[in-house]
Design a protein around this motif. Sequence first.
Motif, PDB file in Angstrom:
ATOM      1  N   MET A  40       0.702  -1.222  -0.127  1.00  0.00           N
ATOM      2  CA  MET A  40      -0.002   0.074   0.051  1.00  0.00           C
ATOM      3  C   MET A  40       0.823   1.162  -0.093  1.00  0.00           C
ATOM      4  N   TYR A  41       0.621   2.254  -1.083  1.00  0.00           N
ATOM      5  CA  TYR A  41       1.249   3.449  -1.016  1.00  0.00           C
ATOM      6  C   TYR A  41       0.703   4.381  -0.180  1.00  0.00           C
ATOM      7  N   ILE A  42       1.323   5.109   0.696  1.00  0.00           N
ATOM      8  CA  ILE A  42       0.623   6.172   1.697  1.00  0.00           C
ATOM      9  C   ILE A  42       1.181   7.514   1.495  1.00  0.00           C
ATOM     10  N   ARG A  43       0.470   8.780   1.534  1.00  0.00           N
ATOM     11  CA  ARG A  43       0.732   9.955   1.260  1.00  0.00           C
ATOM     12  C   ARG A  43       0.308  10.832   2.396  1.00  0.00           C
ATOM     13  N   PHE A  44       1.480  11.420   3.035  1.00  0.00           N
ATOM     14  CA  PHE A  44       0.977  12.042   4.321  1.00  0.00           C
ATOM     15  C   PHE A  44       0.175  13.313   4.088  1.00  0.00           C
ATOM     16  N   LEU A  45      -0.581  13.453   5.250  1.00  0.00           N
ATOM     17  CA  LEU A  45      -1.510  14.543   4.971  1.00  0.00           C
ATOM     18  C   LEU A  45      -1.580  15.637   5.982  1.00  0.00           C
ATOM     19  N   GLY A  46      -1.203  15.147   7.370  1.00  0.00           N
ATOM     20  CA  GLY A  46      -1.245  16.189   8.475  1.00  0.00           C
ATOM     21  C   GLY A  46      -1.016  15.210   9.833  1.00  0.00           C
ATOM     22  N   LYS A  47      -0.316  15.928  10.812  1.00  0.00           N
ATOM     23  CA  LYS A  47      -0.319  15.423  12.145  1.00  0.00           C
ATOM     24  C   LYS A  47      -0.702  16.161  13.195  1.00  0.00           C
ATOM     25  N   GLY A  48      -1.031  15.789  14.248  1.00  0.00           N
ATOM     26  CA  GLY A  48      -1.227  16.610  15.544  1.00  0.00           C
ATOM     27  C   GLY A  48      -1.318  15.662  16.662  1.00  0.00           C
ATOM     28  N   GLY A  49      -0.786  16.249  17.984  1.00  0.00           N
ATOM     29  CA  GLY A  49      -1.259  15.612  19.270  1.00  0.00           C
ATOM     30  C   GLY A  49      -0.067  15.018  19.795  1.00  0.00           C
ATOM     31  N   SER A  50       1.381  14.710  19.103  1.00  0.00           N
ATOM     32  CA  SER A  50       2.487  14.288  19.814  1.00  0.00           C
ATOM     33  C   SER A  50       3.581  14.910  19.203  1.00  0.00           C
ATOM     34  N   ASP A  51       4.604  15.276  19.854  1.00  0.00           N
ATOM     35  CA  ASP A  51       6.021  15.926  19.168  1.00  0.00           C
ATOM     36  C   ASP A  51       6.920  14.874  19.163  1.00  0.00           C
ATOM     37  N   LYS A  52       6.887  13.544  19.304  1.00  0.00           N
ATOM     38  CA  LYS A  52       7.727  12.615  19.435  1.00  0.00           C
ATOM     39  C   LYS A  52       7.915  11.851  17.966  1.00  0.00           C
ATOM     40  N   THR A  53       7.123  11.195  17.381  1.00  0.00           N
ATOM     41  CA  THR A  53       7.252  10.628  16.105  1.00  0.00           C
ATOM     42  C   THR A  53       6.098  10.925  14.981  1.00  0.00           C
ATOM     43  N   GLY A  54       5.453  11.872  15.456  1.00  0.00           N
ATOM     44  CA  GLY A  54       4.391  12.482  14.570  1.00  0.00           C
ATOM     45  C   GLY A  54       3.068  11.718  14.512  1.00  0.00           C
ATOM     46  N   CYS A  55       2.969  11.104  15.772  1.00  0.00           N
ATOM     47  CA  CYS A  55       1.566  10.439  15.897  1.00  0.00           C
ATOM     48  C   CYS A  55       0.692  11.527  16.707  1.00  0.00           C
ATOM     49  N   PRO A  56      -0.545  11.510  16.477  1.00  0.00           N
ATOM     50  CA  PRO A  56      -1.477  10.879  15.529  1.00  0.00           C
ATOM     51  C   PRO A  56      -1.172  11.568  14.134  1.00  0.00           C
ATOM     52  N   ALA A  57      -1.137  10.628  13.132  1.00  0.00           N
ATOM     53  CA  ALA A  57      -1.123  11.326  11.598  1.00  0.00           C
ATOM     54  C   ALA A  57      -2.240  10.706  10.839  1.00  0.00           C
ATOM     55  N   LEU A  58      -2.512  11.544   9.619  1.00  0.00           N
ATOM     56  CA  LEU A  58      -3.589  10.990   8.654  1.00  0.00           C
ATOM     57  C   LEU A  58      -2.640  10.931   7.320  1.00  0.00           C
ATOM     58  N   TYR A  59      -3.012   9.824   6.749  1.00  0.00           N
ATOM     59  CA  TYR A  59      -2.391   9.389   5.263  1.00  0.00           C
ATOM     60  C   TYR A  59      -3.589   9.193   4.270  1.00  0.00           C
ATOM     61  N   ALA A  60      -3.198   9.562   2.935  1.00  0.00           N
ATOM     62  CA  ALA A  60      -4.069   8.993   1.913  1.00  0.00           C
ATOM     63  C   ALA A  60      -3.662   7.822   1.365  1.00  0.00           C
ATOM     64  N   THR A  61      -4.137   6.771   0.888  1.00  0.00           N
ATOM     65  CA  THR A  61      -3.692   5.605   0.449  1.00  0.00           C
ATOM     66  C   THR A  61      -3.978   5.584  -1.023  1.00  0.00           C
ATOM     67  N   ASP A  62      -3.117   4.680  -1.840  1.00  0.00           N
ATOM     68  CA  ASP A  62      -3.439   4.556  -3.266  1.00  0.00           C
ATOM     69  C   ASP A  62      -4.721   3.469  -3.180  1.00  0.00           C
ATOM     70  N   GLN A  63      -5.610   2.944  -2.388  1.00  0.00           N
ATOM     71  CA  GLN A  63      -6.594   2.213  -2.257  1.00  0.00           C
ATOM     72  C   GLN A  63      -7.750   3.040  -2.089  1.00  0.00           C
ATOM     73  N   GLY A  64      -7.700   4.271  -2.247  1.00  0.00           N
ATOM     74  CA  GLY A  64      -9.011   5.135  -2.022  1.00  0.00           C
ATOM     75  C   GLY A  64      -9.443   5.036  -0.612  1.00  0.00           C
ATOM     76  N   SER A  65      -8.681   5.075   0.336  1.00  0.00           N
ATOM     77  CA  SER A  65      -8.786   5.140   1.643  1.00  0.00           C
ATOM     78  C   SER A  65      -8.074   6.005   2.403  1.00  0.00           C
ATOM     79  N   TYR A  66      -8.361   6.244   3.694  1.00  0.00           N
ATOM     80  CA  TYR A  66      -7.294   6.954   4.724  1.00  0.00           C
ATOM     81  C   TYR A  66      -6.615   5.821   5.653  1.00  0.00           C
TER      82      TYR A  66
END
Length: 109
Positions: free
Chosen positions: A1-27
């Motif tokens: 699955m290919y993912i594309r980063f859209l944004g993050k918020g909530g933690s400054d450690k590793t970028g969690c939580p984060a939202l990605y778009a997938t090449d499957q038409g999902s998030y």
Amino acid sequence: MYIRFLGKGGSDKTGCPALYATDQGSYLVQGWRTGHPGAVEIPHLLTGFAEPDTFIGAMMTDTGRGTFRLTGRPITDRETLNQLTLEDDEVAIEVPKAERNYYGGISVE
């Protein structure tokens, strides 16, 4: 699955939580582990990173702490997981990407 980063918020450690778009038409949602398989907790602000005219198509339950709990398909394949940095208290799930529909009028952009 290919993912594309859209944004993050909530933690400054590793970028969690984060939202990605997938090449499957999902998030793909990277969020905090809840103790329930396939469920994560994310801050309210993360939903604002959805692509234009779409939204996270999974039922979200407001926790009353500024976060939502949502359920999806757990990400278990190594190729996708290797694209993420997950701490011990984090997991990733796939959720539907739904499109906004406008009825009874013209959409103003």
